[in-house]
Motif scaffolding. Sequence first.
Motif, PDB file in Angstrom:
ATOM      1  N   UNK A 133      70.126  58.530  81.734  1.00 50.19           N
ATOM      2  CA  UNK A 133      69.458  59.059  80.544  1.00 50.19           C
ATOM      3  C   UNK A 133      67.997  58.619  80.456  1.00 50.19           C
ATOM      4  N   UNK A 134      67.737  57.327  80.732  1.00 48.46           N
ATOM      5  CA  UNK A 134      66.397  56.777  80.502  1.00 48.46           C
ATOM      6  C   UNK A 134      65.489  56.812  81.726  1.00 48.46           C
ATOM      7  N   UNK A 135      66.075  57.039  82.909  1.00 47.94           N
ATOM      8  CA  UNK A 135      65.286  57.070  84.149  1.00 47.94           C
ATOM      9  C   UNK A 135      65.684  58.300  84.967  1.00 47.94           C
ATOM     10  N   UNK A 136      65.400  59.497  84.447  1.00 47.74           N
ATOM     11  CA  UNK A 136      65.888  60.718  85.114  1.00 47.74           C
ATOM     12  C   UNK A 136      65.304  60.938  86.510  1.00 47.74           C
ATOM     13  N   UNK A 137      64.243  60.210  86.859  1.00 47.59           N
ATOM     14  CA  UNK A 137      63.682  60.346  88.211  1.00 47.59           C
ATOM     15  C   UNK A 137      64.515  59.606  89.247  1.00 47.59           C
ATOM     16  N   UNK A 138      65.397  58.719  88.809  1.00 47.52           N
ATOM     17  CA  UNK A 138      66.247  57.962  89.734  1.00 47.52           C
ATOM     18  C   UNK A 138      67.476  58.792  90.102  1.00 47.52           C
ATOM     19  N   UNK A 139      67.791  58.857  91.399  1.00 47.78           N
ATOM     20  CA  UNK A 139      68.994  59.557  91.879  1.00 47.78           C
ATOM     21  C   UNK A 139      70.188  58.631  91.642  1.00 47.78           C
ATOM     22  N   UNK A 140      71.149  59.082  90.838  1.00 49.30           N
ATOM     23  CA  UNK A 140      72.280  58.223  90.465  1.00 49.30           C
ATOM     24  C   UNK A 140      73.561  58.625  91.187  1.00 49.30           C
ATOM     25  N   UNK A 141      74.230  57.632  91.780  1.00 47.04           N
ATOM     26  CA  UNK A 141      75.546  57.817  92.400  1.00 47.04           C
ATOM     27  C   UNK A 141      76.534  56.900  91.698  1.00 47.04           C
ATOM     28  N   UNK A 142      77.566  57.505  91.108  1.00 44.39           N
ATOM     29  CA  UNK A 142      78.585  56.718  90.417  1.00 44.39           C
ATOM     30  C   UNK A 142      79.939  56.870  91.071  1.00 44.39           C
ATOM     31  N   UNK A 143      80.907  56.114  90.563  1.00 47.30           N
ATOM     32  CA  UNK A 143      82.285  56.176  91.056  1.00 47.30           C
ATOM     33  C   UNK A 143      83.229  56.501  89.917  1.00 47.30           C
ATOM     34  N   UNK A 144      84.322  57.128  90.260  1.00 49.71           N
ATOM     35  CA  UNK A 144      85.374  57.409  89.280  1.00 49.71           C
ATOM     36  C   UNK A 144      86.684  56.933  89.889  1.00 49.71           C
ATOM     37  N   UNK A 145      87.139  55.783  89.450  1.00 50.12           N
ATOM     38  CA  UNK A 145      88.405  55.218  89.936  1.00 50.12           C
ATOM     39  C   UNK A 145      89.493  55.672  88.969  1.00 50.12           C
ATOM     40  N   UNK A 146      90.419  56.488  89.455  1.00 51.86           N
ATOM     41  CA  UNK A 146      91.393  57.116  88.562  1.00 51.86           C
ATOM     42  C   UNK A 146      92.797  56.932  89.122  1.00 51.86           C
ATOM     43  N   UNK A 147      93.782  56.860  88.214  1.00 49.30           N
ATOM     44  CA  UNK A 147      95.175  56.799  88.655  1.00 49.30           C
ATOM     45  C   UNK A 147      95.809  58.189  88.688  1.00 49.30           C
ATOM     46  N   UNK A 148      95.295  59.132  87.879  1.00 47.76           N
ATOM     47  CA  UNK A 148      95.861  60.495  87.852  1.00 47.76           C
ATOM     48  C   UNK A 148      94.740  61.529  87.749  1.00 47.76           C
ATOM     49  N   UNK A 149      95.011  62.745  88.202  1.00 43.19           N
ATOM     50  CA  UNK A 149      94.109  63.902  88.084  1.00 43.19           C
ATOM     51  C   UNK A 149      92.677  63.532  88.479  1.00 43.19           C
ATOM     52  N   UNK A 150      92.556  62.856  89.632  1.00 44.98           N
ATOM     53  CA  UNK A 150      91.292  62.251  90.032  1.00 44.98           C
ATOM     54  C   UNK A 150      90.158  63.271  90.179  1.00 44.98           C
TER      55      UNK A 150
END
Length: 221
Positions: A133-150
Amino acid sequence: RDSGTLAGRHVVVTAGPTREALDPVRFITNHSSGRMGYALAAACAAQGAQVTLISGPTALDLPADVDRVDVQSAADMHAAVMAAIDTADVFIGAAAVADYRPATTAADKIKKSEGDTQLALTRTRDIIADVARDHPQVFTLGFAAETTDMENAARAKRERKGLAMIAGNVVGPEHAFGRDDNALFVVWDGGERELTQASKRELADQLVALMADRFSQTRAG
Ligand code: C5P
């Protein structure tokens, strides 16, 4: 088209669990080993990036050519990320940040009494969503660790947090946490790709190659 590179870029990576103190001797944490984040930091450094690894408590050795900032709590990790993010080109949120912390941290060890008790918890701030949100020039890579419907959860999480890219993985007793292998489902704006079961180091190399490619595309306009 040319594959992207992160050479000369500044990459900030979070890794590991956080510890949320109840009192001087107790804390709330999770099973994250930090392996995926450390492997990603190593893969970025191997491409010639300048890497700042902001790490919760882990038993891992520092990869070559990586600067580490050690933190404990989610609040510490948030502050360390914001202190490093101004010069960053890429942010990778691989840490398993606590979603809640004890509402208060006792200065002295909490004494037991005969009856049961309850714990009041307060939400922590979402580090990667704040970066997006605050640094839109930065390329962001996140993770989603899920047990169901990943897969659907990963797609929804990328949109909700405003991330450039997300890597979903299935977690549970038989998967991911504390193990040396993993499989990923990667989603970005306009594409998806499955990275099949491999060691975390191999997956990190594949994911960083894919990310560098997308990063170069977005920078090329
Ligand atoms: O919402 P959830 O915790 O599933 O999102 C996971 C992603 O968000 C990971 O990239 C994790 O590092 C990041 N995250 C964060 N700050 C939080 C919670 C999660 O950066 N407080």
